[in-house]
Motif scaffolding. Structure first.
Motif, PDB file in Angstrom:
ATOM      1  N   HIS A 168       5.924  -3.405  -8.127  1.00 36.26           N
ATOM      2  CA  HIS A 168       4.600  -3.198  -8.695  1.00 36.26           C
ATOM      3  C   HIS A 168       3.530  -3.601  -7.687  1.00 36.26           C
ATOM      4  CE1 HIS A 168       1.050  -4.266 -11.179  1.00 36.26           C
ATOM      5  NE2 HIS A 168       1.432  -3.228 -11.917  1.00 36.26           N
ATOM      6  N   PRO A 182      -2.874   1.317  -6.655  1.00 32.49           N
ATOM      7  CA  PRO A 182      -3.201   1.632  -8.051  1.00 32.49           C
ATOM      8  C   PRO A 182      -2.809   3.067  -8.398  1.00 32.49           C
ATOM      9  CG  PRO A 182      -4.999   0.432  -7.032  1.00 32.49           C
ATOM     10  CD  PRO A 182      -4.018   0.726  -5.942  1.00 32.49           C
ATOM     11  N   ARG A 183      -2.129   3.222  -9.510  1.00 32.85           N
ATOM     12  CA  ARG A 183      -1.616   4.505  -9.995  1.00 32.85           C
ATOM     13  C   ARG A 183      -0.559   5.079  -9.072  1.00 32.85           C
ATOM     14  NH1 ARG A 183      -1.736   5.304 -14.850  1.00 32.85           N
ATOM     15  NH2 ARG A 183      -2.019   7.566 -14.748  1.00 32.85           N
ATOM     16  N   GLY A 242      -2.495  -1.090 -13.862  1.00 32.60           N
ATOM     17  CA  GLY A 242      -3.243  -2.251 -13.384  1.00 32.60           C
ATOM     18  C   GLY A 242      -3.281  -3.325 -14.450  1.00 32.60           C
ATOM     19  N   ARG A 285       4.296   5.441 -13.312  1.00 37.50           N
ATOM     20  CA  ARG A 285       3.096   5.135 -12.537  1.00 37.50           C
ATOM     21  C   ARG A 285       2.710   3.681 -12.741  1.00 37.50           C
ATOM     22  NH1 ARG A 285      -1.280   9.789 -11.689  1.00 37.50           N
ATOM     23  NH2 ARG A 285      -1.357   8.608  -9.746  1.00 37.50           N
ATOM     24  N   LYS A 286       2.167   3.091 -11.712  1.00 45.66           N
ATOM     25  CA  LYS A 286       1.765   1.693 -11.776  1.00 45.66           C
ATOM     26  C   LYS A 286       0.567   1.532 -12.695  1.00 45.66           C
ATOM     27  CE  LYS A 286      -0.148  -2.006  -8.867  1.00 45.66           C
ATOM     28  NZ  LYS A 286      -0.420  -2.447  -7.494  1.00 45.66           N
ATOM     29  N   ARG A 306       0.818  -1.218   0.000  1.00 41.24           N
ATOM     30  CA  ARG A 306       0.000   0.000   0.000  1.00 41.24           C
ATOM     31  C   ARG A 306       0.846   1.260   0.000  1.00 41.24           C
ATOM     32  NH1 ARG A 306      -2.494   0.443   4.593  1.00 41.24           N
ATOM     33  NH2 ARG A 306      -1.470  -1.280   5.664  1.00 41.24           N
TER      34      ARG A 306
END
Length: 624
Positions: A236, A241-242, A274, A271-272, A210
């Motif tokens: 990752h 998310p993001r 999904g 940025r991650k 997180r």
């Protein structure tokens, strides 16, 4: 011949750089060649290689040499805000974007992987505190700083740095975030509590989860391609998310990764991403079970119901300024209904109340990034004052087109009231509040911090021993400094005595002269006024010192002195005598003889003028 040798050397060196790029995926071509060659030559000398070709063979045979080479190349590069341009972009663009996408009270979790001696982790703390304010930082931010080097972690936990370590930091950062003690600078202890250090092996240990912002700079270069792939998957997984990943400038693998979206390739910020959506014509769409397909067929209905039931007020505006969606909470809060769907935003009261929405929406469309409006107050009715925080987010489809803007209204009235009450209580019970705040922060430390706490306890004895040695060294330094200060104090006392004697001697000269002596500086302001001048004109020295000569209200026609004083200020050799009528302090008319010459320093330059004045029967030939 020399050119051939140099060409061969360059080719051999470039071959090493190309080999590092192909086998480890790290591009050092952006580094200065002279610096790189010097550091590679250092490793070659250590392992006994005479040429770049020999060293390339050595690298190919000895895989462990990569780590030693990278350590040599990157030696002494751990410092605060390393690569200033990248950090400036992170502070001005990325951190505001991350904060804008989170609620006003949401926690912010940051991970510094490979933190070494702690400069990177504390740089993150400074950057976030600058963006959020120190109080918000203390309440919301946790920075997890990890490394495999226990010695480096021990140094990082102390948070003490030399003046050389912080010489690149702006002066206001040093004064705001460090405490200066005995020639060393310690990071502010209140902010230090938000930085948690612990050992973590990126290959073997589980990642911290997180995470909103993950900084892993110039760490992957120590691993081979398989290990790098495994670590990237862990990073990752660690991100929300993001979430944002900040890499080092020599690392380039992520530009080809499918799990991260580049935000700025120059500064290695990503940025991650999904899971990739399944294409319409994909064969996966034809093999879904019947019950799963039924659920998917009702996805639009589920999305609509979820949006409507959202407890936070939200509306969606299309690219042509039409209101597309209004959830139930927004309808109740702003008196909107289904009849307002499809109407232009400017035709609705909500477009300008509680705040002008269209300017923020235009900003989101132009910048294509989220914007946050804080501190919005709305008087909904008598005695009903709401505090709101608005989040404006761009809605971008997979093709990259912006199709609308989402506006979310967070009711933070309760939070604002609690903050005000806490502020009042803090003024009355500051000491008790600090203890309560410390306890609260300790309770906020969850299972992820427990492992770090255990490791910190294991190193306590070593830290205490190190602290004791430092205190002994500091005591010796203070003793030495005290001796030096005593010597300096004695010297200053002797010089003060000499200056007092000299001043007394000069004062006695001016006092002994019966003629009036006036000395002015380059701006014609009085700097000396002896007793003879006091007797002539009736003004004491403290009344005229610092005043402009021509502004003195005495019986002397000072305006007639300008033609003879001005040349003396410019010409060191100037000297002139004149006679003029004047009125002395007793109101009697006298014939005054005035002599004027330049006041010269040791170099012979004029630094002012000397005026000698006496009645007709006096002696004025006192200036040679």
């Amino acid at each position: 011949m020399d050119e051939q040798i140099e060409s061969a050397t360059d080719e051999g060196f470039e071959a090493i750089l190309e080999y590092l790029k192909e086998t480890r995926g790290f591009d050092f071509t952006g580094y200065k060649r002279s610096s790189l060659m010097r550091r590679v030559n250092r490793r070659m000398h250590t392992v006994g290689c005479a040429s770049f070709v020999d060293y390339l063979d050595f690298l190919q045979v000895n895989g462990d040499e990569f780590g030693a080479l990278f350590n040599t190349i990157l030696i002494n590069v751990t410092n605060f805000f390393r690569d200033a341009d990248a950090w400036d972009f992170l502070q001005s663009e990325i951190i505001p974007m991350v904060l804008a996408e989170r609620g006003p009270d949401d926690p912010v979790r940051v991970w510094s992987a490979g933190c070494a001696s702690g400069e990177e982790a504390y740089s993150l703390a400074i950057a976030l505190a600058e963006a959020m304010g120190i109080e918000q930082f203390r309440h919301r931010v946790k920075i997890y700083a990890t490394d495999v080097d226990e010695e480096a972690l021990a140094q990082a936990r102390q948070a003490v740095y030399s003046s050389r370590d912080i010489e690149g930091l702006p002066a206001d950062y040093v004064s705001r975030y460090f405490e200066h003690q005995a020639g060393r600078y310690s990071f502010h202890k209140e902010l230090r509590r938000s930085v948690i250090f612990g050992r973590n092996d990126l290959v073997q240990d589980a990642p911290i989860s997180r995470i909103d912002l993950l900084v892993c700079r110039n760490t992957l270069m120590y691993f081979n391609a398989d290990a790098q792939t495994s670590i990237l998957r862990k990073l990752h997984f660690a991100l929300v998310p993001r979430g944002v990943l900040f890499m080092g400038k020599a690392e380039m693998l992520l530009s080809h990764s499918r799990i991260f979206d580049p935000v700025n390739l120059r500064f290695r910020i990503f940025r991650k991403l999904g899971a990739n959506p399944v294409a319409v014509n994909s064969p996966f769409n034809h093999s879904l079970p019947a019950d799963r397909q039924t659920v998917l067929d009702r996805l639009d209905e589920l999305r609509s119901l979820t949006f409507a039931a959202n407890p936070v007020a939200q509306i969606v505006v299309t690219s042509d300024d039409a209101v597309a969606l209004i959830n139930e909470q927004a309808g109740q809060m702003f008196n909107l209904s289904e009849r307002d769907v499809g109407r232009l935003l400017r035709d609705l009261e909500i477009s300008y109340r509680p705040v002008e929405l269209r300017s923020y929406i235009d900003q989101v469309r132009g910048d294509r990034r989220a914007v946050r409006a804080k501190g919005v107050e709305w008087q909904r009715g008598p005695g009903d004052l709401l505090a709101l925080e608005l989040h404006f987010s761009p809605l971008i489809v997979q093709s990259g087109d912006l199709v609308g803007v989402s506006v979310v209204f967070h009711d933070v009235t309760t939070t604002h009231r609690l903050v005000a009450e806490l502020a009042n209580a803090n003024r009355a019970r500051e000491n008790a509040y600090e203890e309560l705040q410390s306890t609260t922060e300790e309770l906020e430390t969850t299972n992820e911090e427990l492992q770090s706490t255990i490791e910190e306890l294991e190193t306590t004895n070593e830290e205490l021993q190190s602290t004791n040695e430092e205190l002994e060294t500091t005591n010796e330094e203070l003793q030495s400094t005290n001796d030096e200060l005593q010597t300096i104090n004695n010297t200053l006392r002797d010089r003060t005595t000499e200056l007092d004697d000299l001043n007394e001697f000069l004062e006695s000269i001016l006092t002994s002269l019966q003629a009036g002596v006036v000395v002015v500086d380059q701006q014609m302001r009085v700097v000396a006024w002896n007793a003879g001048a006091e007797d002539l004109w009736g003004l004491r020295r403290n009344e005229v010192e610092g005043e402009h000569l021509l502004n003195l209200d005495i019986g002397l026609p000072v305006a007639d002195l300008r033609p003879m004083v001005r040349p003396a200020l410019a010409d060191p050799a100037y000297f002139e005598r004149i006679t003029m009528d004047a009125v002395n302090r007793r109101g009697r008319a006298v014939v005054l003889r005035v002599a004027c010459g330049a006041l010269r320093n040791r170099r012979g330059d004029s630094t002012g003028a000397i005026l000698v004045m006496e009645a007709q029967d006096g002696v004025v030939d006192l200036i040679p």
